[in-house]
Write an enzyme that holds these catalytic residues in place. Structure first.
Site, PDB file in Angstrom:
ATOM      1  N   ARG A  92      21.591  -0.141  11.652  1.00 31.78           N
ATOM      2  CA  ARG A  92      19.838  -0.594  10.770  1.00 31.78           C
ATOM      3  C   ARG A  92      19.850  -2.000  11.354  1.00 31.78           C
ATOM      4  NH1 ARG A  92      18.038   1.267   5.971  1.00 31.78           N
ATOM      5  NH2 ARG A  92      16.500  -0.006   4.794  1.00 31.78           N
ATOM      6  N   CYS A 118       4.347  -6.473   4.957  1.00 35.15           N
ATOM      7  CA  CYS A 118       3.337  -7.474   5.700  1.00 35.15           C
ATOM      8  C   CYS A 118       2.131  -6.614   6.775  1.00 35.15           C
ATOM      9  CB  CYS A 118       4.155  -8.342   6.896  1.00 35.15           C
ATOM     10  SG  CYS A 118       5.007  -9.906   5.713  1.00 35.15           S
ATOM     11  N   ARG A 172      17.158  -5.040  11.326  1.00 35.47           N
ATOM     12  CA  ARG A 172      15.817  -5.715  10.478  1.00 35.47           C
ATOM     13  C   ARG A 172      15.748  -6.942  10.777  1.00 35.47           C
ATOM     14  NH1 ARG A 172      14.890  -1.134   9.661  1.00 35.47           N
ATOM     15  NH2 ARG A 172      14.307   0.004   7.763  1.00 35.47           N
ATOM     16  N   GLU A 185      12.269 -10.661   4.601  1.00 36.28           N
ATOM     17  CA  GLU A 185      12.821  -9.503   5.289  1.00 36.28           C
ATOM     18  C   GLU A 185      11.731  -8.532   5.869  1.00 36.28           C
ATOM     19  OE1 GLU A 185      13.986  -4.909   5.269  1.00 36.28           O
ATOM     20  OE2 GLU A 185      12.851  -6.241   4.005  1.00 36.28           O
TER      21      GLU A 185
END
Length: 391
Positions: A177, A93, A179, A130
């Site tokens: 991590r 994106c 996200r 995601e």
């Protein structure tokens, strides 16, 4: 404490079906398959990532190519695989404009709209999209929040959306991590935001550490390793036992061919330190003149992570981001895969590394770009529970 059940695959296959868009090497698909989903179709533009996906998901049809050129959606999937219950994927994106002088930060000018196109056509019960956490604060040149534009597009497509910011380490992945996942539910179905957020099951003290993740692998030095190796020792914890389930040995475990100067540099990097912390005599040299210091120091290059903690985020560039906690070399692709929670049976195709002018995605990049399968599994299991409660 973690236990082997946290990593097990759900053997009870159900009838839920997903399409994976921008599928990469298949981390998101693998997690959904672990939870019991069927993935009849995946779409990926890169040749080597597609090859990896096909090798590890033999029951999935992989369409390799530019998604913008896939016009006939009616015939890309067998009628036997309809209806599609979910669409999953990670469209790029940010920073990607399809043409002209459009605002590159506006998702309406990016491949995000291809994801929306598929959602509009197949009208799945849910989708999972995601992206990186930065998307939550990103703005267009007109000062619009990107996330608000995304929510608006999905609202117009007929979906309510919950934004989940998840830390993979809380779901069994040996890696800190974070996200963002946009989880959409079709508007004719109940929408309960609280139930869409998968509940973390590992507190900070119970998370899988870097040492627990990789130290059963052959302890090869720089310039060592083969494409296939036998295990050199027995697994010592549940994560290692899970990673080795049904595996006949170790693939993709070849160390970088470091020079002696680089090895000496690594010898001087302690835990939590990077190349920025070494003495000048060990710093990077200028290209073409090894007698002079480069002067360019990147604090995130060649960092040695603490072995008794989850690893920092494995990015697409992780081939040079980290130094092994005990051996003076960078991580191998297999060690990166372990840190990302890919099992050892998952074999990566294509070159291990690539030069900047090569167009295909290397093994390291495939691994670093992937959604950690165990994080995807947690999302998928929660989605099954949600769907079964609302059916």
């Amino acid at each position: 404490m973690t236990n082997k059940d946290d990593f097990e695959m759900n053997s009870n296959k159900n009838e839920y079906k997903c399409i994976d868009l921008f599928a990469g090497c298949g981390g998101l698909s693998l997690g959904f398959e672990m939870a019991g989903f069927n993935i009849p179709l995946a779409i990926e533009i890169d040749e080597w990532a597609s090859e990896t996906y096909e090798k590890n998901h033999p029951s999935t049809e992989v369409l390799m190519g530019d998604i913008t050129k896939i016009i006939d959606l009616e015939n890309i999937i067998s009628k036997d695989d309809l209806p599609i219950d979910g669409i999953i994927g990670g469209p790029p994106c940010q920073g990607f404009s399809l043409s002209g002088n459009r605002d590159k930060k506006d998702p309406r000018n990016s491949l995000f709209m291809e994801f929306v196109r598929f959602v509009k056509y197949f009208k799945p019960k849910f989708f999972v999209m995601e992206n990186v956490t930065g998307i939550l604060s990103m703005k267009t040149k007109d000062n619009q929040l990107v996330k608000d534009i995304i929510l608006s597009e999905y609202d117009a497509a007929g979906y309510n959306v919950k934004i989940c910011k998840l830390n993979a380490a809380e779901y069994g992945v040996p890696q800190k991590r974070e996200r963002v996942f946009f989880i959409g539910i079709r508007k004719d179905l109940p929408f309960n935001e609280e139930k869409l957020n998968p509940i973390p099951f590992l507190s900070e003290e119970d998370q899988v550490t870097l040492e627990e993740a990789i130290m059963d692998l052959p302890q090869i030095k720089a310039r060592e390793g083969k494409e296939f190796q036998d295990y050199s020792q027995e697994p010592t914890n549940d994560y290692q036992k899970w990673a080795r389930t049904n595996s006949d040995g170790v693939y993709n475990h070849i160390a970088m061919r470091h020079t002696q100067r680089i090895i000496e540099r690594f010898e001087n990097i302690g835990y939590g330190q990077s190349v920025a912390d070494v003495d000048e005599c060990h710093q990077q040299r200028k290209r073409g003149d090894a007698s002079k210091i480069s002067g360019k120091v990147f604090s995130q290059n060649n960092m040695r992570p603490y072995p008794n903690k989850p690893c920092p985020t494995i990015a697409a560039s992780f081939q040079s981001n980290f130094v092994h906690p005990y051996i003076n070399r960078n991580f191998t692709a297999r060690e990166g895969a372990r840190i990302q929670s890919f099992p050892d049976t998952y074999i990566f195709c294509g070159k291990r590394t690539t030069m900047s002018w090569e167009k295909n995605i290397s093994q390291y990049q495939q691994i670093g770009n992937a959604v950690p399968p165990l994080l995807a599994k947690a999302i998928a299991e929660n989605m099954i529970k949600y769907l079964e409660e609302t059916d």
